[in-house]
Structure formats: C-alpha cells, structure tokens
Design an enzyme around this catalytic site. Structure first.
Site, mmCIF file in Angstrom:
data_model
loop_
_atom_site.group_PDB
_atom_site.id
_atom_site.type_symbol
_atom_site.label_atom_id
_atom_site.label_comp_id
_atom_site.label_asym_id
_atom_site.label_seq_id
_atom_site.Cartn_x
_atom_site.Cartn_y
_atom_site.Cartn_z
ATOM 1 C CG ASP A 113 1.106 11.529 55.221
ATOM 2 O OD1 ASP A 113 1.647 11.040 55.914
ATOM 3 O OD2 ASP A 113 1.210 12.528 54.656
ATOM 4 C CD GLU B 174 1.689 8.866 61.548
ATOM 5 O OE1 GLU B 174 0.922 10.016 61.375
ATOM 6 O OE2 GLU B 174 2.328 8.638 60.655
ATOM 7 C CG ASP C 51 7.891 13.223 56.493
ATOM 8 O OD1 ASP C 51 7.578 12.645 55.394
ATOM 9 O OD2 ASP C 51 7.098 13.990 57.211
HETATM 10 O O1 MIG Z 1 2.763 17.189 57.257
HETATM 11 O O2 MIG Z 1 1.288 15.198 52.431
HETATM 12 O O3 MIG Z 1 5.389 11.959 55.372
HETATM 13 O O4 MIG Z 1 5.521 12.108 52.461
HETATM 14 O O5 MIG Z 1 4.449 14.424 51.270
HETATM 15 C C1 MIG Z 1 3.436 16.528 55.995
HETATM 16 C C2 MIG Z 1 2.610 16.014 52.511
HETATM 17 C C3 MIG Z 1 2.432 15.787 55.497
HETATM 18 C C4 MIG Z 1 3.917 13.929 55.287
HETATM 19 C C5 MIG Z 1 4.402 12.652 54.651
HETATM 20 C C6 MIG Z 1 5.057 13.281 53.216
HETATM 21 C C7 MIG Z 1 4.092 14.131 52.415
HETATM 22 C C8 MIG Z 1 3.523 15.120 53.400
HETATM 23 N N1 MIG Z 1 3.151 14.539 54.584
#
Ligand code: MIG
Length: 829
Positions: free
Chosen positions: A439, A442, A515
C-alpha cells in the site's frame, strides 16, 4: 513548462548543446497546440518549441532504421510484424535503452523492407506499413489494404530548455470524427475516453470521485477504435505523461511527457483483442496466481487483536460462507514498523497463522514503503548503513511522515535494494504468511502527497530524479516483494497485491482500485475501472467490495458481492471507522444471497482459473467489455455496464438501488440464461428481471463450463467429481479447461493439463470432443454432465463408442449423466 525542469541529477540526452541554427524547424508563436506558453519576454526564450524538419537521410541497422532531418533523429524499430517502435532524439543522440515496462525488446519478425519513394520512406512488414513523409516527417501507419490506421497531425515535437537542456516531448495524431479511445488503466470515468484530457502521475486518492484524475496508477497505453478498426499506442515514458483525446482540439489526439524520450509503440489491430494481446507481448502477462487467490478474500482496516481475527474466520466457517484470504492491515505491526509484530495484539503470530491455515485461511499482511527513522529498529539501521534510502539532490535523506511517523524510503529502483527488501520477508514466510499487500507506494506522504521532484533514484543504473522514477516506484516495490517471496517460498506461487503501478506491473502483482466509497456511484465506477484495467494489461483486479469509506446498506453490499463474484480479484474491505462488514453482517436475506454468490465464485473457480491461463499464456484479458467483443457495432461504444468474464460468461451487474429489472445487451449469437438455461438470441437488448437474489448472467451457446463442488476454501476436500455444464450450439465452439497443482511453478515445465472441448450440434446430434495436452493428470475421474439446450429429446448417449444408459432428462430440458472415466468423444442423439 518550468524553466528549470532538470534537477541536478537528471539524466537527459547527453548532448545538451545550445540550439544554434537547429535544422529542426523552429516554430515560435504561430501554432500553440497546448497551453505551455513560451517565455513571453522577447529575445529571451529559454523554452522553445521545436518540430521535426523534413527528413533527408535514412540508415538501416538490421531491424532498426534511423531517419534524420539533419539534426534530430528518429529511430524506427520493427519489433514484430504488428508492432513498430518510434523514438525521437531532438539532438540526434538517443538515451540509453532501458525500460521497466518492456524488460526485453525481442524482435520477432519475419520479413520487412525499406522503400525510398519520391514522397516518402516506407517500412513494410507482413501486416503493417510505416510511412515517413519526406515533406514534413509525418509518420503514419497503414495495413496491407493501404487503410491508414494512425497518422501524425503535426510532426513530433518538443519544448526545449535552451538554457539548461531538457525537453518536454510531444506526439500528435489525427483524431477522427468517430474515433473512440480505451485503456489508460484505472481512470474512474467512462470507458470511452474521447473528449478527455488525462494525466498519469501515481496519486493517493482517498475517496476519489467520478472523473478524478490522476489516481493510483500510470498506464500510458491506449486503444483507438475508428470505423471498426483498432490500433494501440503505448507511450513508454515514466515521467508525468498526458493524453488528450480530442479535448483541446477535436481533430487531434496528443500524448506528451514532462521529460524523457518521445518513445512509443504502434500496435496494430485490427481487433481490440489483438492490440491487448500484443501489448502483453511487450509488457508480459500475469503469472498464474495460486488457486486460492481466486477465492474470496476478507479484509478490514484492521482486524486486531488476534481474538478479532479469529472471530471473523470462525464466522465464515460457522456461516458456511467460503473464504480463503484473511488480511492484516497496519495495526498488526509494532508502531507501524514494517516486518515487526505488535505482540500485545498478536502474541504468537506463527501459531495464529498456522491455526488459521488449519481452518483454511491464508494470511496476507500489509507492508508499506515508509521505514521509521529509529536507530533501535533493525530494518532502519540496515537501510541506513547500506544507504538504501532515497536521497534528495543535495544528499539529504528524503524524509516524510506516514503511519510510523518520520520515515525514510527504500529506493526500490535500485536492484540491490530490491534484493535486500526481498530477503526481509523471510521471517513472515517462515511464519506462514501466504501473501503480501503493498500500500502507499505511489509513494504517498502525509501532507506533501509524495516526494519532491529532486529526490534521486538509482533507476537500475540509468539514474534519474523522482520526476522520472515516481510512476515506477510502486511497481518496483511490489516487484521486490514478489521476487523476494518467490525465492523464499521455494516453488510456491506468492500472492501480491499493490495499489500503485506502471505498465508491466502485472508481471508481479494483482491490484485493487484503492480507497473507494460505499455508494452506488462507486459500484458503477468500480465496474468501469475493472473493465478498463483489464483492457490496459492488468488482468487481476478488483474493488474494495462494499466500498472502503462510508457505510453500505445490505442491498448495496449484496449488489457489490454479486459484481465482485465476477471480478478477477474478489475482496471485501472497509475503513476502520465503519460498522462490521462481513458477508453475514447485514442479516437475512442478505447473508443467504451473499453466500449463494460466493459459492458460485467457488463453483466457477476452474473456469476462472482456465481463463487466467488463457491470459497468462496468450495475453487475453479476463474481463472484456462488449465493445471488445463486437467492435464494429457502433452502439457498443455506449454499452459499458455488461461485460464478459472470460469469453463464455456475460454478466451485467445491478448498480442501482431497488432495481427490479434492467436492460442487458447480448452480443450476436445464442446465449443461455445461467439461472434457468433459457435460450436467448443475442444481437439485441433484452429486459432481465433483477430481484435482489440475482443479477443477469448468460452463458454463450456451445460453451463447456467446468464446475468444482462448493468448498469452504480451496483444497478443503479432494475433488472427486467435476461437473461439466455443456450448452448446445449448432456451430462448433471451443472451450478450455486448465488444471494443475494450483500452487507451484510446475506449469512452467509443462506440468499442467489443458483440455480443449469442442461442442457441435447438427440435426439430432450433439458431439462433444475433448483433446488433452500437458503432463499433469487430475486425480478425479468422475464427470457429471449437465447438457442444456438440446433441440431434440435425447434417447441415446455414446461415450467413446460405449452407450451410457443411465441418464435423466429433466423438466428444464437438461440432460444429466455421469462418466467414471475420462473421455474423448461423446455423442448425444
Ligand atoms: O492511509 O492501511 O488504500 O486499503 O486499509 C491509509 C490502511 C492507508 C490505504 C489503503 C487501504 C488501507 C489503509 N491505507
């Protein structure tokens, strides 16, 4: 364009010479195609816009051709009969050849020729002509019938920083009145991109909205469809890139980037499917996922402590709802430090994972790129000692705040860092973790959004700033993860999922759309995004079922489960501040319907797995918009709700509350309504009842759909019997059925079984033939047949010459019988 587009570490054309007397045509003000304005101060023009002048020379080196206007050079490479690559070097010197998207540019080409005519240079292959106009360096492509598929509207051009060097590079093509455009990854908008201008710059886009751009991924590849003929353009440039599909000027399609080279692949059609397959020839396909990964996954931010995780997994088994994957989001870690455990919440992770596995659950854990700056933390110390973290232009470490607090970030574009990162999973793998979720790659940074432009990257030895590496950072992170896991898991297939990505990310990972929101609009967006990702070379994709933020009601959740049943990747996920969100959380009738659909997912696993094989082996996408099925039917350009799942099943999700029926378009040919085997003739729209219990699902006539018995998880029981649903057709139709061990790489050594079925009916006879290939033999030998749509009352079944006497012909006109061994040919009369 900013004046100082180059950071101190930027690598561009090695010959950044001053632009005296360029042969290349210098056009100053007469033509402003884009709003990148020249410096208005007269006499001081640090940024000038230049176009290629007339070509006056050509040289050939094997399959590479070099054209020049005296200063700028254009390289044309014949990659295959259908793929041609174009590159431009404003001052005649190309960048060193390197691409994360196209790891190996293997030329596979039979015959090509160069013609030097008075008007043009022309390179021809067996299928494509590439024309280079001598008058103005316009490049165009045509097929063997001399139909022009793509042509420049202006010569390739660039904006040059004549003070310091560096370019923005531009290509502009003619945009035809009826031309439609597809692709570009995860853009949350209509399938046809005509009239839009879009940007590729990986962005953390929490609760993104309709038309929001850019979001998580950068896939600079589009498919054009004009008058029923398709071609593709893959602009392999990792800098921030832009596409304009007739938005600024309805007659022009442009693509440009804030740096790098103008380098693109022309990919010939004529079918959209050809274009997608050929794009995969360049960028690779998804490896076979472990079979369990095609099951249902349950996720939440976060399930903790351990008792909560167990409550959920036990809930699945008690409710008899199949599930294979359980996720641990960031709270399993100690202060969000990657590769650590919060021992208060998870005192004995290894034991827990083992017990979950005994219950049939694979544990997937999240790993983010930010490493907490903390000298008491081994990973940080190692990274620091070896200088694995990204640095700014002045050599300071890149620091940003994310979940763990102040963090530094590994430079995943450095192969040494990737190898190191891969080894860090050792302990997790020892503990039994089966998959990793990447995650925030980017990369996302709280407040700032992402890294500043001047951050340096090693870029596999082809150094660059963050401007060049930003869009590939996430892909290289998940690559490090995948490659590391692959080594550690020995011959087992790792499962990986990533949020960010660039073209080629499919070689390493599945993706989810990020999200989203618990709204009907997002259900619709998710449908479009998954179809688009599939066409853009990312087959293994899915949405957060139910919507990440906000609260779905039972109806929305169930409709989402129904759509998710036909998403290549099926996972429910939700943000932490929402109500419980398991498939049984909404009570009846929702639980029963959710169960029915998740069970259907498991029944159809062998079909999905076979479809995956067709992707892996041949580059077919898994989801296929109807426009891809019938691209010459102009109305299909507006049809974007229905899609096929593989090439046999057509699905149309219900995406509005309270909807009791809806219109569905069926492509030409015969279709069977999955739920009751009614035969429907396609080529038109029909009304289909859509009570909450069901969504429109149709099977193409002539299909053979393999079904496994419902299991609570993959591998729960030995499969003893496979059901083959056979659908009558009077024209021969092929189906594939792929099986193997489901979790090893043995398929790379041909250890698999690929069965091909051909169904063909004529008069009072239906023939089902089977051929087999590969070195794997499934253990079961029992087959149960359900034959639908026979236009006659069956009286005789002959399997490999022997009569089958035991059969039933049910009221719904379905013929049922069994065989206790494999077969080559069955005749039903
Ligand atoms: O700032 O890890 O898209 O699926 O549950 C949020 C927490 C960070 C974003 C991800 C989401 C995940 C969440 N993350």
């Amino acid at each position: 364009m900013e004046d100082n587009i180059l950071s101190t570490t930027e690598q561009l054309s090695p010959n950044n010479q001053p632009p005296e007397l360029p042969t290349s045509k210098l056009i100053e003000q007469e033509e402003e195609i884009f709003h990148h304005v020249n410096n208005p101060v007269a006499g001081l023009k640090p940024i000038v816009k230049k176009y290629l002048g007339a070509p006056n020379h050509v040289e050939q080196h094997g399959n590479r051709f070099y054209f020049t206007d005296g200063e700028a050079k254009v390289e044309v490479i014949v990659v295959t009969d259908e793929i041609i690559r174009i590159r431009m070097a404003p001052h005649g010197v190309f960048l060193e050849e390197f691409s994360y998207a196209v790891p190996k540019l293997e030329a596979k080409v039979s015959v090509f020729h160069l013609y030097d005519d008075p008007e043009e240079y022309r390179i021809t292959t067996n299928t494509v002509n590439c024309h280079i106009s001598k008058k103005d360096f316009f490049i165009s492509f045509s097929d063997r019938q001399n139909h022009v598929t793509s042509s420049d509207a202006v010569p390739m051009h660039w904006e040059e920083n004549v003070q310091f060097g560096g370019y923005y590079v531009y290509g502009t093509k003619v945009c035809h009145t009826e031309e439609a455009f597809y692709g570009l990854g995860d853009k949350p908008t209509d399938l046809n991109l005509r009239g839009k201008r879009l940007v590729n710059w990986n962005t953390d886009a929490y609760s993104f909205g309709w038309n929001q751009d850019p979001i998580y991924r950068s896939i600079p590849f589009y498919i054009s469809l004009n008058e029923g003929i398709a071609h593709g353009i893959f602009f392999d440039n990792t800098f921030k890139s832009h596409f304009d599909f007739g938005a600024e000027d309805r007659d022009k399609t442009s693509f440009w980037a804030d740096g790098g080279e103008l380098q693109y692949y022309y990919i010939h059609g004529p079918h959209m499917m050809d274009v997608v397959k050929r794009y995969h020839v360049l960028t690779g396909t998804h490896p076979m996922p472990p079979l369990w990964a095609l099951g249902y996954h349950q996720c939440r931010w976060s399930y903790y402590p351990e008792s909560k995780v167990r409550k959920v997994t036990t809930g699945f088994r008690e409710n008899k709802i199949p599930c294979d994957g359980i996720y641990l989001d960031i709270d399993y870690m100690d202060g969000y430090r990657c590769f650590t455990w919060n021992r208060k919440y998870f005192p004995e992770p290894k034991k827990m994972i083992k017990e979950l596995a005994a219950q049939g659950f694979k544990t997937v854990v999240i790993i983010d790129p930010g490493i907490r700056v903390d000298d008491n933390y081994a990973i940080f110390r190692e990274g620091k000692k070896n200088r694995y973290f990204c640095r700014r232009s002045d050599d300071y470490f890149m620091e940003g705040h994310v979940w763990p607090g102040r963090c530094q970030f590994p430079d995943f574009t450095n192969p040494e860092v990737r190898t190191w990162w891969g080894t860090l999973f050792d302990e997790l793998v020892q503990m039994g973790v089966a998959g990793v979720w990447n995650d925030m790659n980017e990369p996302a940074v709280f407040g700032a959004g992402t890294f500043p432009d001047d951050v340096r990257h090693q870029y596999d030895g082809f150094r660059g700033s963050h401007r060049k590496a930003h869009n590939v950072y996430g892909m290289q992170m998940v690559r490090a993860t995948y490659e590391g896991l692959r080594k550690l898991m020995k011959n087992k297939r790792p499962f990986t999922i990533t949020r960010a990505g660039y073209s080629g990310v499919q070689r390493y990972s599945s993706v989810w759309t990020g999200d989203n929101v618990a709204s009907w609009e997002h259900l619709r967006l998710g449908n479009l995004q998954c179809q688009r990702l599939s066409m853009s070379g990312i087959p293994f994709c899915g949405t957060d079922i139910g919507g990440f933020s906000g609260e779905p009601d039972g109806e929305l959740f169930t409709r989402w489960i129904q759509m998710g049943t036909f998403s290549p990747f099926m996972r429910a996920h939700s943000a932490g501040d929402t109500k419980e969100r398991e498939p049984w959380s909404f009570g009846e009738p929702f639980t029963a319907i959710n169960r029915k659909f998740i069970e259907l997912r498991y029944k159809l696993l062998p079909y999905l797995y076979s479809t995956f094989w067709e992707h892996h082996r041949y580059g077919f996408p898994i989801l296929r918009p109807v426009v891809m099925q019938e691209q010459d039917e102009i109305n299909n350009q507006a049809r974007q709700d229905e899609f096929t799942y593989g090439d046999k099943i057509l699905v149309c999700p219900v995406m509005e509350p309270g909807q009791q029926s809806r219109r569905v378009y069926l492509p030409k040919g015969n279709w069977f309504y999955y739920w009751d085997n009614t035969l429907v003739e396609g080529g038109c729209e029909i009304d289909v009842a859509t009570p909450l219990e069901t969504i429109p699902v149709f099977v193409k006539a002539g299909s053979v759909l393999p079904e496994y018995p419902v299991m609570q998880y993959v591998g729960e029981k030995e499969i003893e019997e496979v059901r083959l649903n056979v659908y009558y057709s009077d024209t021969p139709v092929n189906s594939f059925f792929f099986e193997d061990y489901g979790e090893t790489f043995a398929y790379e050594q041909d250890i698999y079984s690929e069965k091909k079925f051909v169904v063909s009916g004529k008069e009072n006879l239906l023939t089902l033939q089977q051929t087999m290939e590969g070195l794997y033999t499934p253990r079961y030998e029992n087959y149960c047949f359900h034959v639908a749509g026979l236009p006659f009352k069956p009286t005789k079944i002959i399997a490999d010459g022997k009569p089958v006497t035991d059969f039933i012909y049910t009221e719904g006109n379905v013929l049922e019988f069994k065989l206790t061994k494999n077969f080559k040919q069955i005749e039903i009369a």
